[in-house]
Design a protein around this motif. Structure first.
Motif, PDB file in Angstrom:
ATOM      1  N   HIS A   1       0.858  -1.181   0.000  1.00 37.96           N
ATOM      2  CA  HIS A   1       0.000   0.000   0.000  1.00 37.96           C
ATOM      3  C   HIS A   1       0.897   1.236   0.000  1.00 37.96           C
ATOM      4  O   HIS A   1       1.851   1.313   0.772  1.00 37.96           O
ATOM      5  CB  HIS A   1      -0.892   0.025   1.246  1.00 37.96           C
ATOM      6  N   GLN A   2       0.577   2.198  -0.828  1.00 37.34           N
ATOM      7  CA  GLN A   2       1.411   3.395  -0.912  1.00 37.34           C
ATOM      8  C   GLN A   2       0.541   4.652  -0.921  1.00 37.34           C
ATOM      9  O   GLN A   2      -0.486   4.707  -1.605  1.00 37.34           O
ATOM     10  CB  GLN A   2       2.284   3.374  -2.166  1.00 37.34           C
ATOM     11  N   PHE A   3       0.993   5.651  -0.153  1.00 41.81           N
ATOM     12  CA  PHE A   3       0.328   6.953  -0.085  1.00 41.81           C
ATOM     13  C   PHE A   3       1.361   8.009  -0.463  1.00 41.81           C
ATOM     14  O   PHE A   3       2.408   8.117   0.184  1.00 41.81           O
ATOM     15  CB  PHE A   3      -0.212   7.217   1.319  1.00 41.81           C
ATOM     16  N   ALA A   4       1.067   8.761  -1.507  1.00 44.48           N
ATOM     17  CA  ALA A   4       1.994   9.784  -2.001  1.00 44.48           C
ATOM     18  C   ALA A   4       1.437  11.163  -1.683  1.00 44.48           C
ATOM     19  O   ALA A   4       0.382  11.558  -2.201  1.00 44.48           O
ATOM     20  CB  ALA A   4       2.212   9.633  -3.503  1.00 44.48           C
TER      21      ALA A   4
ATOM     22  N   GLY B   1       5.747  13.880   1.343  1.00 46.82           N
ATOM     23  CA  GLY B   1       6.502  12.654   1.162  1.00 46.82           C
ATOM     24  C   GLY B   1       5.655  11.472   0.734  1.00 46.82           C
ATOM     25  O   GLY B   1       4.472  11.601   0.401  1.00 46.82           O
ATOM     26  N   THR B   2       6.260  10.313   0.763  1.00 44.33           N
ATOM     27  CA  THR B   2       5.615   9.065   0.364  1.00 44.33           C
ATOM     28  C   THR B   2       5.810   8.030   1.454  1.00 44.33           C
ATOM     29  O   THR B   2       6.928   7.839   1.942  1.00 44.33           O
ATOM     30  CB  THR B   2       6.217   8.525  -0.953  1.00 44.33           C
ATOM     31  N   VAL B   3       4.727   7.380   1.854  1.00 50.84           N
ATOM     32  CA  VAL B   3       4.827   6.289   2.818  1.00 50.84           C
ATOM     33  C   VAL B   3       4.245   5.039   2.186  1.00 50.84           C
ATOM     34  O   VAL B   3       3.152   5.046   1.626  1.00 50.84           O
ATOM     35  CB  VAL B   3       4.118   6.616   4.157  1.00 50.84           C
ATOM     36  N   SER B   4       5.021   3.962   2.236  1.00 48.47           N
ATOM     37  CA  SER B   4       4.602   2.667   1.700  1.00 48.47           C
ATOM     38  C   SER B   4       4.506   1.671   2.850  1.00 48.47           C
ATOM     39  O   SER B   4       5.323   1.696   3.775  1.00 48.47           O
ATOM     40  CB  SER B   4       5.595   2.162   0.658  1.00 48.47           C
TER      41      SER B   4
END
Length: 330
Positions: A15-18, A60-63
């Motif tokens: 799962h990734q949130f950009a 940022g990006t959190v995966s």
């Protein structure tokens, strides 16, 4: 292998949130060992909060990889075919399920800057963080982000931080190399010079940094909450979430310990003197356990026992020893 008749998972769920503003690239992982599930629940809770808007990603990006080893998780045990968190590198020719996972996992690690890897442990004890080396240009684990990694380890809220993993593991590998193998792949891996390399070590080798966070005993009902708060505190530290999403870490600074010895279990008859828990104190000369042939295993110095594995597999780690560290973090 014992998993031959088990249908093997065919994918790795990520799962990734950009964020819409630039910022750090954070990877949060759990269930590298399939029976260590506190991080699975914590990650799913954070994903739900991001989806609902209860948690805002500022930049940022959190995966998230909630289940890094789906085969071991499906089987409800530490490993599928082998220990994924040892000898982690892209395989030339995949030979087992963990090799196939490593092919994907190593790519994701390399694409991020920071890693928070959530684990739990077999024995009783309180959460602690595993920290990498100090800045150095040596051959074993060259590194240039010790300050940032120290801040990360200090922010998550543990009472203890432990350093010295790979250098201590290297000593154990030297002793294993001197023992005759049985020709099995497991033994060959256990004697491979890269066998101490796991998620954080591979992350550092690709220019990033990260910590292993041991959130408590496998079945500790408080471990998922600890893991959840650790994720939020990491997001706050990196400027990716507002400070009010979680209470600050405890004011008392954590105790710092340095691993200096690893002792393997050589035979199924090797047994501990008593039921040890991680960070139980040991005195120089104290009886820790007894080998199958009656040989006593004594503490070489004052310190603490770490990761005692009463049912550890012969040829693998039985316990570690640690002592006070002079390092400063946070």
């Amino acid at each position: 292998m014992s998993t031959d008749t088990t249908p093997q998972p065919a994918f790795l769920r990520i799962h990734q949130f950009a964020g819409l503003k630039p910022g750090p690239r954070l990877l949060v992982s759990a269930a590298v060992h399939g029976n260590e599930v506190c991080g699975v629940a914590a990650i799913r809770r954070v994903i739900d909060a991001l989806d609902s808007g209860a948690l805002r990603l500022n930049c940022g990006t959190v995966s998230f990889i909630p289940i890094v080893n789906p085969l071991a998780h499906q089987l409800g045990r530490r490993e599928g075919d082998r220990n994924l968190n040892r000898n982690l590198r892209p395989p030339v020719v995949p030979q087992d399920f963990e090799d196939r996972i490593a092919t994907q996992l190593c790519r994701w690690l390399a694409e991020h800057e920071v890693l928070l890897d959530l684990h739990s442990f077999q024995g009783q004890g309180k959460p602690f963080a595993m920290l990498g080396p100090r800045d150095n240009r040596g051959e074993l684990e060259p590194f240039a982000h010790a300050r940032s990694e120290g801040l990360l380890a200090a922010c998550v809220g543990t009472e203890r931080i432990v350093e010295g993993w790979l250098s201590t593991y290297a000593l154990g590998l030297q002793r294993r190399a001197a023992r005759a193998g049985d020709g099995s792949r497991r033994t060959a891996l256990q004697q491979d010079p890269h066998y101490g390399v796991g998620t954080t070590e591979y992350m550092r080798s690709r220019g990033g940094y990260g910590i292993t966070l041991e959130c408590g005993q496998h079945q500790d009902p408080d471990a998922p909450e600890f893991a959840y708060k650790a994720i939020l505190r990491t997001l706050v530290l990196l400027g990716m979430a507002d400070a009010d999403v979680v209470e600050p870490r405890p004011a008392t600074p954590p105790e710092l310990l340095q691993l200096y010895e690893v002792v393997d279990r050589e035979h199924e008859g090797d047994r501990f003197e008593r039921a040890w828990a991680s960070f139980d104190p040991v005195a120089k000369g104290q009886l820790i356990g007894t080998r199958f042939d009656g040989t006593p295993v004594l503490a070489p110095d004052d310190g603490r026992i770490v990761f005692p594995a009463a049912q550890g597999q012969p040829g693998a780690e039985w316990f570690y020893l640690a002592r006070a560290s002079s390092r400063q973090v946070g």
